[in-house]
Design a protein around this motif. Structure first.
Motif, PDB file in Angstrom:
ATOM      1  N   SER A   1     -14.897   4.399  27.878  1.00  0.00           N
ATOM      2  CA  SER A   1     -13.649   3.627  27.802  1.00  0.00           C
ATOM      3  C   SER A   1     -13.557   2.565  28.883  1.00  0.00           C
ATOM      4  O   SER A   1     -12.492   2.001  29.114  1.00  0.00           O
ATOM      5  N   LYS A   2     -14.653   2.286  29.540  1.00  0.00           N
ATOM      6  CA  LYS A   2     -14.647   1.384  30.696  1.00  0.00           C
ATOM      7  C   LYS A   2     -14.039   0.020  30.374  1.00  0.00           C
ATOM      8  O   LYS A   2     -13.210  -0.484  31.143  1.00  0.00           O
ATOM      9  N   GLU A   3     -14.405  -0.583  29.277  1.00  0.00           N
ATOM     10  CA  GLU A   3     -13.878  -1.911  28.941  1.00  0.00           C
ATOM     11  C   GLU A   3     -12.374  -1.880  28.723  1.00  0.00           C
ATOM     12  O   GLU A   3     -11.651  -2.782  29.131  1.00  0.00           O
ATOM     13  N   ARG A   4     -11.888  -0.827  28.073  1.00  0.00           N
ATOM     14  CA  ARG A   4     -10.441  -0.700  27.866  1.00  0.00           C
ATOM     15  C   ARG A   4      -9.717  -0.447  29.189  1.00  0.00           C
ATOM     16  O   ARG A   4      -8.610  -0.939  29.404  1.00  0.00           O
ATOM     17  N   ILE A   5     -10.339   0.302  30.065  1.00  0.00           N
ATOM     18  CA  ILE A   5      -9.740   0.545  31.382  1.00  0.00           C
ATOM     19  C   ILE A   5      -9.674  -0.757  32.168  1.00  0.00           C
ATOM     20  O   ILE A   5      -8.645  -1.093  32.762  1.00  0.00           O
ATOM     21  N   LEU A   6     -10.751  -1.520  32.158  1.00  0.00           N
ATOM     22  CA  LEU A   6     -10.791  -2.778  32.910  1.00  0.00           C
ATOM     23  C   LEU A   6      -9.911  -3.861  32.294  1.00  0.00           C
ATOM     24  O   LEU A   6      -9.576  -4.843  32.966  1.00  0.00           O
ATOM     25  N   SER A   7      -9.514  -3.700  31.035  1.00  0.00           N
ATOM     26  CA  SER A   7      -8.635  -4.694  30.417  1.00  0.00           C
ATOM     27  C   SER A   7      -7.272  -4.734  31.101  1.00  0.00           C
ATOM     28  O   SER A   7      -6.529  -5.702  30.967  1.00  0.00           O
ATOM     29  N   TRP A   8      -6.942  -3.698  31.870  1.00  0.00           N
ATOM     30  CA  TRP A   8      -5.679  -3.676  32.619  1.00  0.00           C
ATOM     31  C   TRP A   8      -5.586  -4.889  33.541  1.00  0.00           C
ATOM     32  O   TRP A   8      -4.516  -5.446  33.738  1.00  0.00           O
ATOM     33  N   PHE A   9      -6.707  -5.321  34.092  1.00  0.00           N
ATOM     34  CA  PHE A   9      -6.692  -6.469  35.007  1.00  0.00           C
ATOM     35  C   PHE A   9      -6.265  -7.754  34.308  1.00  0.00           C
ATOM     36  O   PHE A   9      -5.726  -8.654  34.941  1.00  0.00           O
ATOM     37  N   GLU A  10      -6.491  -7.852  33.011  1.00  0.00           N
ATOM     38  CA  GLU A  10      -6.104  -9.046  32.260  1.00  0.00           C
ATOM     39  C   GLU A  10      -4.660  -8.970  31.770  1.00  0.00           C
ATOM     40  O   GLU A  10      -3.940  -9.958  31.794  1.00  0.00           O
ATOM     41  N   HIS A  11      -4.244  -7.806  31.310  1.00  0.00           N
ATOM     42  CA  HIS A  11      -2.946  -7.681  30.646  1.00  0.00           C
ATOM     43  C   HIS A  11      -1.849  -7.053  31.502  1.00  0.00           C
ATOM     44  O   HIS A  11      -0.677  -7.244  31.246  1.00  0.00           O
ATOM     45  N   ARG A  12      -2.232  -6.234  32.476  1.00  0.00           N
ATOM     46  CA  ARG A  12      -1.286  -5.565  33.391  1.00  0.00           C
ATOM     47  C   ARG A  12      -0.227  -4.735  32.664  1.00  0.00           C
ATOM     48  O   ARG A  12       0.924  -4.684  33.066  1.00  0.00           O
ATOM     49  N   ILE A  13      -0.630  -4.124  31.562  1.00  0.00           N
ATOM     50  CA  ILE A  13       0.289  -3.223  30.869  1.00  0.00           C
ATOM     51  C   ILE A  13      -0.416  -1.890  30.625  1.00  0.00           C
ATOM     52  O   ILE A  13      -1.642  -1.827  30.532  1.00  0.00           O
ATOM     53  N   THR A  14       0.369  -0.835  30.524  1.00  0.00           N
ATOM     54  CA  THR A  14      -0.165   0.486  30.215  1.00  0.00           C
ATOM     55  C   THR A  14       0.701   1.115  29.137  1.00  0.00           C
ATOM     56  O   THR A  14       1.746   0.574  28.772  1.00  0.00           O
ATOM     57  N   ASN A  15       0.289   2.257  28.675  1.00  0.00           N
ATOM     58  CA  ASN A  15       1.080   2.980  27.689  1.00  0.00           C
ATOM     59  C   ASN A  15       1.869   4.105  28.357  1.00  0.00           C
ATOM     60  O   ASN A  15       2.264   5.069  27.705  1.00  0.00           O
ATOM     61  N   ALA A  16       2.138   3.978  29.646  1.00  0.00           N
ATOM     62  CA  ALA A  16       2.840   5.027  30.394  1.00  0.00           C
ATOM     63  C   ALA A  16       4.223   5.314  29.813  1.00  0.00           C
ATOM     64  O   ALA A  16       4.636   6.478  29.722  1.00  0.00           O
ATOM     65  N   ALA A  17       4.948   4.292  29.424  1.00  0.00           N
ATOM     66  CA  ALA A  17       6.291   4.507  28.862  1.00  0.00           C
ATOM     67  C   ALA A  17       6.212   5.295  27.558  1.00  0.00           C
ATOM     68  O   ALA A  17       6.992   6.224  27.335  1.00  0.00           O
ATOM     69  N   ALA A  18       5.257   4.951  26.716  1.00  0.00           N
ATOM     70  CA  ALA A  18       5.092   5.673  25.448  1.00  0.00           C
ATOM     71  C   ALA A  18       4.712   7.125  25.709  1.00  0.00           C
ATOM     72  O   ALA A  18       5.203   8.041  25.035  1.00  0.00           O
TER      73      ALA A  18
END
Length: 93
Positions: free
Chosen positions: A37-54
């Motif tokens: 899942s490395k690419e999806r994890i690193l995508s945080w740097f581009e979008h700065r969003i997570t699914n924590a609220a969900a």
């Protein structure tokens, strides 16, 4: 804590190497799972969003379901979710 995607990628690569070399079976399994899942994890740097609220809402909903031990119909379950997740009050304003 990393300032950029490149720094995050370097950190992950170093962490992965150390973790796999640790030979702790549970940690090796975790590292290999996260590497997929490395690419999806690193995508945080581009979008700065997570699914924590969900995930938080899902946790509350699962707790409501467990505490009810079943509902007679789906509408009652839905109302309870809307009441708790919508932070509604029984006291009128």
């Amino acid at each position: 804590d990393q300032p950029s995607r490149e720094a995050g990628d370097q950190w992950f690569t170093r962490w992965y190497g150390r973790t796999v070399r640790s030979r702790l079976p549970v940690m090796v399994k975790l590292a290999k799972s996260l590497k997929g899942s490395k690419e999806r994890i690193l995508s945080w740097f581009e979008h700065r969003i997570t699914n924590a609220a969900a995930e938080g809402f899902n946790s509350v909903i699962q707790q409501l379901r467990a505490s009810a031990r079943g509902f007679r119909n789906f509408d009652h379950y839905r109302y309870r979710i809307l009441f708790y997740c919508g932070k509604l009050s029984l006291h009128p304003a």
